[in-house]
Design an enzyme around this catalytic site. Structure first.
Site, short mmCIF file in Angstrom:
data_model
loop_
_atom_site.label_atom_id
_atom_site.label_comp_id
_atom_site.label_asym_id
_atom_site.label_seq_id
_atom_site.Cartn_x
_atom_site.Cartn_y
_atom_site.Cartn_z
CE LYS A 271 1.34 -8.28 -2.52
NZ LYS A 271 0.15 -7.74 -1.84
NE ARG A 345 0.47 -4.88 8.45
CZ ARG A 345 -0.84 -4.84 8.23
NH1 ARG A 345 -1.68 -5.05 9.22
NH2 ARG A 345 -1.33 -4.55 7.05
#
Ligand code: BES
Ligand code: MN
Ligand code: ZN
Length: 493
Positions: A271, A345
């Site tokens: 990120k 996920r």
């Protein structure tokens, strides 16, 4: 954090010390209890001068009035005909804020006219004050909160079983919110997967059963998707399984599943630096699961419930998983990891499969700070709701409106599902540029078989949401009151 506010209920005013709070509904009549403090009519006059009409949240603060009180604070409670939990909690928050600086606060709950504040309304006022009082100051070594010892707040109300029970429940639920907020606020250097699991084990004190699955166990369960995320961190993964058995022995449980990424750097798909510190809160889903389990156990809810949280750290490292890696999940389905930052996920895939497999629950609700895209869609005021079941969705929507932890249903459909088909494996962990929150939901759905299921994307609501009357904390504890309410309204006997 324990609450800096101690709350009690009493039949009569304990003594004219500190602040006196008087509640006034729309129309602006002072309650009979004002009697003495308004003998000279000064309180009434102050209300007029301040244009006080009793509108909810309005306050008038009179410093050093006649008599022994340090101050008298008039608080508007608005139109109370349809007031729900949120209405009362906001008033409680306002009361706490308006009395800042007073160590002793007496709240007179009698109101003018024939209306009465119901027991659960009184409990919610107290709960709102308690939530407002929360602050995360573990690491402030200088004087905490102006050096004050804490605030004693007494609510003057006739004793009743209804009130006692309502407060017992509210006290337990707000403790659950504190628990969740603390976990989210705690920095990741202190709270790794192992430490988080240890915090979850504290729920044993309330009568929960807690099992901690370590790496060896997770390997033997073949949780390849979850372990793939964890492998870039020097801190090993854990899964905590928390059970509260307050229902009938044979009754299948309700299940809550949480994303517990203690820190999300993005992994090799790293990120950008700006704002990355917020990713210490990427375990907000798991924290909410712990918080709701805390709430259910504390109020001895007549329900069987299970909480499963996947605890990992997503780091870039020589051993981290790479974009393009293919992992095999516990379900047997293979996943091509095209972006290591779509890690939540992967963690949930194995936790959902495990939960349904082992517990055959009545329903399964997962909470996750899953996508930035849900913040683009809904901002900070609704969590995204994705579900295969209309009844469950409706229940959550209703509970959301009651607690003001609102959810907004988003679509799931086969066209979206196709977007995560992979050319090299059963699926890939990202869709294209569009509908990012939905493709994340579709991904999760591939790990749910025959059970009513809902996914709450709480990326915009678990942390960084705007302050309000009863949350001044970066970590809101979103989900605890919502799920507690869902259970209380529809799943307890
Ligand atoms: N934890 C983030 C989502 C997030 C973003 C939570 C902002 C709270 C605030 C999640 O793991 C993530 O990185 N998601 C990616 C998915 C993308 C790579 C498909 C995102 O939203 O950018
Ligand atoms: Mn991520
Ligand atoms: Zn994440």
């Amino acid at each position: 954090m324990t609450s800096p506010l101690s709350i009690r209920f009493a039949k009569s005013v304990p003594g004219e010390k500190g602040a006196l709070v008087l509640l006034v509904s729309e129309g602006g009549e002072l309650p009979p209890a004002a009697g003495k403090v308004n003998e000279s009519g000064r309180v009434g006059k102050a209300m007029k001068v301040a244009d006080f009409t009793g509108k909810t949240g309005q306050t008038v603060d009179l410093i050093a009035p006649d008599g022994d009180w340090d101050r008298v604070v008039i608080v508007g409670i608005g139109d109370i005909a349809d007031a729900g939990e949120d209405h009362w909690m906001k008033i409680g928050g306002k009361i706490f804020a308006a009395c800042k600086g007073s160590e002793t606060v007496t709240v007179e709950t009698e109101i003018a006219g024939k209306d009465e504040i119901p027991a659960d309304g009184l409990a919610a006022i107290a709960g709102g004050a308690k939530l407002r009082a929360y602050s995360f100051d573990t690491y402030k070594t200088k004087k905490k909160d102006n050096g004050k010892k804490g605030v004693k707040m007494t609510f003057v109300a006739p004793a009743s079983t209804a009130l006692r029970n309502a407060w017992k429940d509210m006290d337990g639920v707000t403790d659950g919110v504190y628990f969740a907020r603390d976990l989210v606020n705690e920095p990741a250097n202190i709270l790794g997967p192992v430490e988080f699991a240890k915090k979850a084990s504290e729920l044993e004190k309330l009568g929960c059963e807690v099992e901690i699955l370590d790496e060896k166990k997770l390997k033997s369960l073949k949780m390849g998707a979850l372990l793939g995320v964890a492998q870039g961190s020097v801190r090993p993964a854990r899964v905590a399984v928390i059970q509260w058995n307050g229902g009938k022995a044979k009754d299948s449980p309700v299940a809550f599943v949480g994303k517990g990424v203690v820190f999300d750097t993005g992994g090799i798909s790293i990120k950008p630096a700006a704002g990355m510190e917020d990713m210490k809160g990427d375990m907000g889903g798991a924290a909410a699961v712990c918080g709701v389990m805390h709430a259910l156990a504390a109020r001895k809810a007549k329900v069987n419930a299970v909480g499963v949280i996947g605890l990992v750290e997503n780091m870039p490292d020589g051993n981290a998983q790479r974009p393009g890696d293919i992992v095999t999940s516990m379900s047997g389905q293979t996943i091509e990891v095209l972006n290591t930052d779509a890690e939540g996920r992967l963690v949930l895939a194995d936790c959902l499969w495990y939960t349904e497999d082992r517990f055959k629950p009545k329903f399964m609700i997962n909470l996750a700070t899953l996508t930035g895209a849900i913040i683009v869609a809904l901002g900070n005021h609704h969590a995204g709701l994705f579900s295969n079941d209309d009844d469950l969705s409706e229940g959550l929507t209703k509970a959301g409106l009651a607690t003001w932890e609102r959810v907004w249903r988003m679509p799931l459909d086969k066209e979206y599902d196709k977007l995560i088909d992979s050319k090299n494996a059963d699926m890939k962990n990202i869709g294209g540029r569009w509908a990012g929150s939905i493709t994340a939901g579709q991904f999760l759905q591939r790990f749910v078989r025959d059970v009513p299921w809902a996914h709450l994307d709480v990326a915009g609501t678990a942390m960084g949401s705007p302050k309000n009357e009863y949350s001044q904390s970066w970590a809101s504890g979103f989900g605890v009151r919502l799920l507690n309410r869902l259970v209380a309204d529809s799943y307890e006997k």
